[in-house]
Design a protein around this motif. Sequence first.
Motif, PDB file in Angstrom:
ATOM      1  N   SER A   1       0.795  -1.225   0.000  1.00 25.74           N
ATOM      2  CA  SER A   1       0.000   0.000   0.000  1.00 25.74           C
ATOM      3  C   SER A   1       0.824   1.270   0.000  1.00 25.74           C
ATOM      4  N   SER A   2       2.011   1.236   0.594  1.00 25.16           N
ATOM      5  CA  SER A   2       2.711   2.482   0.904  1.00 25.16           C
ATOM      6  C   SER A   2       4.208   2.296   0.711  1.00 25.16           C
ATOM      7  N   ARG A   3       4.733   2.930  -0.335  1.00 24.12           N
ATOM      8  CA  ARG A   3       6.158   2.849  -0.634  1.00 24.12           C
ATOM      9  C   ARG A   3       6.767   4.252  -0.690  1.00 24.12           C
ATOM     10  N   GLU A   4       8.070   4.319  -0.735  1.00 26.43           N
ATOM     11  CA  GLU A   4       8.748   5.613  -0.760  1.00 26.43           C
ATOM     12  C   GLU A   4       8.277   6.494  -1.901  1.00 26.43           C
ATOM     13  N   ASN A   5       7.939   5.893  -3.027  1.00 25.24           N
ATOM     14  CA  ASN A   5       7.515   6.677  -4.190  1.00 25.24           C
ATOM     15  C   ASN A   5       5.994   6.758  -4.328  1.00 25.24           C
ATOM     16  N   SER A   6       5.249   6.343  -3.314  1.00 24.04           N
ATOM     17  CA  SER A   6       3.796   6.512  -3.343  1.00 24.04           C
ATOM     18  C   SER A   6       3.467   7.999  -3.257  1.00 24.04           C
ATOM     19  N   VAL A   7       2.514   8.415  -4.050  1.00 23.76           N
ATOM     20  CA  VAL A   7       2.136   9.837  -4.065  1.00 23.76           C
ATOM     21  C   VAL A   7       1.376  10.208  -2.807  1.00 23.76           C
ATOM     22  N   LEU A   8       0.589   9.279  -2.277  1.00 28.05           N
ATOM     23  CA  LEU A   8      -0.238   9.529  -1.099  1.00 28.05           C
ATOM     24  C   LEU A   8      -0.043   8.412  -0.082  1.00 28.05           C
ATOM     25  N   PRO A   9      -0.321   8.695   1.184  1.00 26.81           N
ATOM     26  CA  PRO A   9      -0.302   7.610   2.169  1.00 26.81           C
ATOM     27  C   PRO A   9      -1.488   6.680   1.997  1.00 26.81           C
ATOM     28  N   SER A  10      -1.463   5.572   2.686  1.00 26.24           N
ATOM     29  CA  SER A  10      -2.576   4.616   2.644  1.00 26.24           C
ATOM     30  C   SER A  10      -3.861   5.277   3.117  1.00 26.24           C
ATOM     31  N   HIS A  11      -4.948   4.979   2.440  1.00 27.74           N
ATOM     32  CA  HIS A  11      -6.244   5.452   2.919  1.00 27.74           C
ATOM     33  C   HIS A  11      -6.874   4.378   3.797  1.00 27.74           C
ATOM     34  N   LEU A  12      -8.131   4.531   4.085  1.00 25.34           N
ATOM     35  CA  LEU A  12      -8.809   3.640   5.022  1.00 25.34           C
ATOM     36  C   LEU A  12      -8.655   2.169   4.652  1.00 25.34           C
ATOM     37  N   GLN A  13      -8.613   1.878   3.347  1.00 22.69           N
ATOM     38  CA  GLN A  13      -8.525   0.495   2.890  1.00 22.69           C
ATOM     39  C   GLN A  13      -7.171   0.192   2.252  1.00 22.69           C
ATOM     40  N   GLY A  14      -6.167   0.967   2.616  1.00 23.35           N
ATOM     41  CA  GLY A  14      -4.828   0.744   2.087  1.00 23.35           C
ATOM     42  C   GLY A  14      -4.721   1.303   0.685  1.00 23.35           C
ATOM     43  N   ILE A  15      -4.584   0.400  -0.292  1.00 26.31           N
ATOM     44  CA  ILE A  15      -4.570   0.802  -1.698  1.00 26.31           C
ATOM     45  C   ILE A  15      -5.713   0.136  -2.465  1.00 26.31           C
ATOM     46  N   TRP A  16      -6.517  -0.646  -1.759  1.00 24.65           N
ATOM     47  CA  TRP A  16      -7.616  -1.374  -2.381  1.00 24.65           C
ATOM     48  C   TRP A  16      -8.931  -0.655  -2.096  1.00 24.65           C
ATOM     49  N   ASN A  17     -10.001  -1.118  -2.670  1.00 29.90           N
ATOM     50  CA  ASN A  17     -11.291  -0.458  -2.477  1.00 29.90           C
ATOM     51  C   ASN A  17     -12.406  -1.465  -2.719  1.00 29.90           C
ATOM     52  N   ASP A  18     -13.192  -1.720  -1.679  1.00 39.40           N
ATOM     53  CA  ASP A  18     -14.250  -2.721  -1.788  1.00 39.40           C
ATOM     54  C   ASP A  18     -15.539  -2.177  -2.404  1.00 39.40           C
ATOM     55  N   ASN A  19     -15.534  -0.893  -2.796  1.00 40.51           N
ATOM     56  CA  ASN A  19     -16.702  -0.231  -3.383  1.00 40.51           C
ATOM     57  C   ASN A  19     -17.866  -0.165  -2.399  1.00 40.51           C
ATOM     58  N   ILE A  20     -17.554  -0.300  -1.122  1.00 39.42           N
ATOM     59  CA  ILE A  20     -18.568  -0.150  -0.082  1.00 39.42           C
ATOM     60  C   ILE A  20     -18.237   1.066   0.789  1.00 39.42           C
ATOM     61  N   ALA A  21     -17.017   1.102   1.307  1.00 42.73           N
ATOM     62  CA  ALA A  21     -16.617   2.207   2.193  1.00 42.73           C
ATOM     63  C   ALA A  21     -16.759   3.554   1.499  1.00 42.73           C
ATOM     64  N   CYS A  22     -16.525   3.597   0.197  1.00 41.88           N
ATOM     65  CA  CYS A  22     -16.620   4.866  -0.535  1.00 41.88           C
ATOM     66  C   CYS A  22     -18.058   5.307  -0.744  1.00 41.88           C
ATOM     67  N   GLN A  23     -19.024   4.437  -0.417  1.00 47.17           N
ATOM     68  CA  GLN A  23     -20.420   4.777  -0.635  1.00 47.17           C
ATOM     69  C   GLN A  23     -21.209   4.942   0.658  1.00 47.17           C
ATOM     70  N   ILE A  24     -20.489   4.935   1.797  1.00 49.79           N
ATOM     71  CA  ILE A  24     -21.152   5.194   3.073  1.00 49.79           C
ATOM     72  C   ILE A  24     -20.577   6.480   3.673  1.00 49.79           C
ATOM     73  N   GLY A  25     -20.993   6.821   4.851  1.00 49.87           N
ATOM     74  CA  GLY A  25     -20.677   8.130   5.405  1.00 49.87           C
ATOM     75  C   GLY A  25     -19.214   8.416   5.655  1.00 49.87           C
ATOM     76  N   TRP A  26     -18.397   7.374   5.896  1.00 43.30           N
ATOM     77  CA  TRP A  26     -17.013   7.645   6.300  1.00 43.30           C
ATOM     78  C   TRP A  26     -16.146   8.127   5.151  1.00 43.30           C
ATOM     79  N   THR A  27     -16.224   7.468   4.024  1.00 43.12           N
ATOM     80  CA  THR A  27     -15.376   7.616   2.842  1.00 43.12           C
ATOM     81  C   THR A  27     -14.041   6.899   3.004  1.00 43.12           C
ATOM     82  N   CYS A  28     -13.406   6.601   1.874  1.00 42.50           N
ATOM     83  CA  CYS A  28     -12.028   6.090   1.852  1.00 42.50           C
ATOM     84  C   CYS A  28     -11.106   7.297   1.830  1.00 42.50           C
ATOM     85  N   ASP A  29     -10.660   7.716   2.984  1.00 46.31           N
ATOM     86  CA  ASP A  29      -9.844   8.914   3.100  1.00 46.31           C
ATOM     87  C   ASP A  29      -8.797   8.701   4.180  1.00 46.31           C
ATOM     88  N   MET A  30      -8.276   9.777   4.746  1.00 44.79           N
ATOM     89  CA  MET A  30      -7.315   9.704   5.824  1.00 44.79           C
ATOM     90  C   MET A  30      -7.983  10.199   7.107  1.00 44.79           C
TER      91      MET A  30
END
Length: 794
Positions: A346-375
Amino acid sequence: MSNIYRVFLSLVIFCCAMQDVNGQNELWFSAPAERWFEALPIGNGMQGAMVYGGIKEEQLALTENTYYSGEVSQNIQKGASGYMPKIRKALLSNDHQTVETLSKNILGEKSNYGTNLPMANLKIGFEHGENVKGYKRSLSLNNAAVRINYNIGNVTYTREYLASNPDGVIAIRFTANKKEALNFTLELDGYERPLEVSSDGSNLFFTCKAWEKKHSDGRTGVDGHGAISVTENDGTTSYENGKLLISKASNVTVVPTMATSFMGNDSKKYISEKMALAKKKSFQQLKKSHEEDYRKLFHRMSFALGSDLQTEVPTDERVKKVAAGGTDTGLIPLMYQYARYLTIASSRENSVLPSHLQGIWNDNIACQIGWTCDMHLDVNTQMNYWLTETTNLQECATPLFSWIENTLVPSGEKTAKGVYGANGWVAHTVSNPWGFTAPGWDTGWGLHPTGGAWVASHLWDHYAFTGDVAFLRDRAYPVLKGSAEFFMDYMFLDSETGHCMTGPSYSPENKFLIDGERFALGRMPTSDLVVIRKILKTCIKSAKILGIDKEFAGRLEKYLEEMPPYQIGSKGQLQEWYFDYEEALPNHRHMTHLLGVFPYASITPEVTPEFADAAWKSVLLRKTPKENWEDTGWARSMLLLNSARLWKPEAAYENLTDMLRLLTEDNLMVIHPPTAGAQSNVYELDGNTGMCAGVTEMLFQSHLTAKDINVQKLKSAADTPILHLLPALPSEWAEGEIKGLLARGGFEVNIRWKENKNIEAKVTSKTGRPVVLRYQNQFIELDLKRGESYTWKP
């Protein structure tokens, strides 16, 4: 680098890889995945995929760490800072209703906040039968590769999947041991979001937009681009009706790559360059560079508990056995190393952003509820990265540090001025790639002014573990000082208590009761007290180390003197607020008032036993009655971490066991179950990384120094680190070995034990400084030179 050294390094990496010939570091399954929580993750710090391993139709859920909806927005209400005097007046009058009402005027505006989104589904349709024998789907943690094998008739089919950081691509190789036996199609879809697909006859290209309407207006977000390139094919390639057709082949390499326009990046150019480079390499060359890169990180550590590995049993069956009440000690080292794998992916020296709530993956659920995939900054992002120092993955925290410095701080300076009229910088409960630092948009959870300071303390931790003075001077101290400057302006002298206090502020994410009515906002929740103390103290230490800002450090000392002490409540608990309020949610999952236990060690059994007992009472009250406890992966990890720090080995083991039984999915991903806005199981990276950090704390701790230990025989200087071996070892772990742990002060540690004792530890100094080793009540003082090792058998 000399040729001799290259050979030596290669041998070391090879030997490390060979340590797992028994499959201890492997997840494997005897059937394809039917759902996301059975799929296997791969990632290179920029791009990710969940591999399902279907027989007739394979699916790869493709993600990219900058694929976000939303945009940089003005999130501060006009005139917000003008309300602070009125809110403070109401606070001092204990007019809680007025505080809540007026505080709505300083909340942030959600605007186009955004979320990380899944990018595309790569679907691969195979034209062979389904009468399969010998199916095996596996993820090797040693090599960071998924492998699938099965037989149909007299043909053996093999697939290999990897995500290469050096080459910036995902690579898949399909082989069959019979000529012309591979016939399959490649196509893409964009979930419920539009995806445009084109082809030049031998490659697929796609464009998409990170648009959604839950967390933004449906018209803002990055542009995404990708390509599915066929780089090796001993058969034929054609294009028809949106699909690539691979025919009459036995050896095919497919290379997906993705990029976005985040912050002006030329994603089309990136894709073109990566495709051109990938076409010049065979799969074996891509695999070689990938493995060499990955192993340098992963194989710094090894971990084993006993000899009952159960590696002959599929991973999902092992999980179900534990969920039914069985035991599987070998599953703990596997999950520990899996957390390290997920972090590297999820997170390497050359990653543009840090890991979000689900690392680097996305289950298409968290992004559709109140929390969001963010930091999230009220525990989740912090927990994502706690393991990076202790488990020898320090480079993986680089994108977190860069994001704090380059995004959070500049935005937080505007928020400090606009909301509070203060100097320095501040961030609250949630943030994102766009630099959201304003309070959240609800008084029930948005006013957490220590969220930014909490995550910024990771920079101090990096110095504490490495002793890198240049890092402290150039990167950590400017961030920490800016945070301290904010709190010097933000805190106020409370005429009622006589202390420097904060407010309006809340304790994530609980509320208190006044005459039966719920309120979120008050004065100096304990979480504020802990974090601000930590920031001020680290600034004072930093100034002394660097020989600068003596006058500034002196001012911070005065603020510390005026801040309140911890408070013990009527139930014997560590109070969650300065005042002994009744909790509205007594079984709430957040326990942020215990940050003094972990990670900050301002409450310890040896130095502050009274407060340690009160903290433990808080834990017990939170879990009583047990069935009312709001269980989640990260919340259970906090129970584990606090139990370990308070030297409660059996409690730590119980929490770890409950995590395995109640919160671990078939693919070993730890979940947030249906609660707090989730309607189904949702993946959160912090559950896995928090588990790993907790197990480390059970086996090894380095947060105390010689001044903290009341043993007259110690002659070491006050700041000499104490490396505490097996401080919370449960009786169930009678035998084990862990190698490659890192300690504060710049040390690497190996520990081996049998029969819950017979310990042997090896410590190696990376910085050349004194150290104290501790096992139970035995101590040994050492003065090691840089690179020198010592083996101790207490």
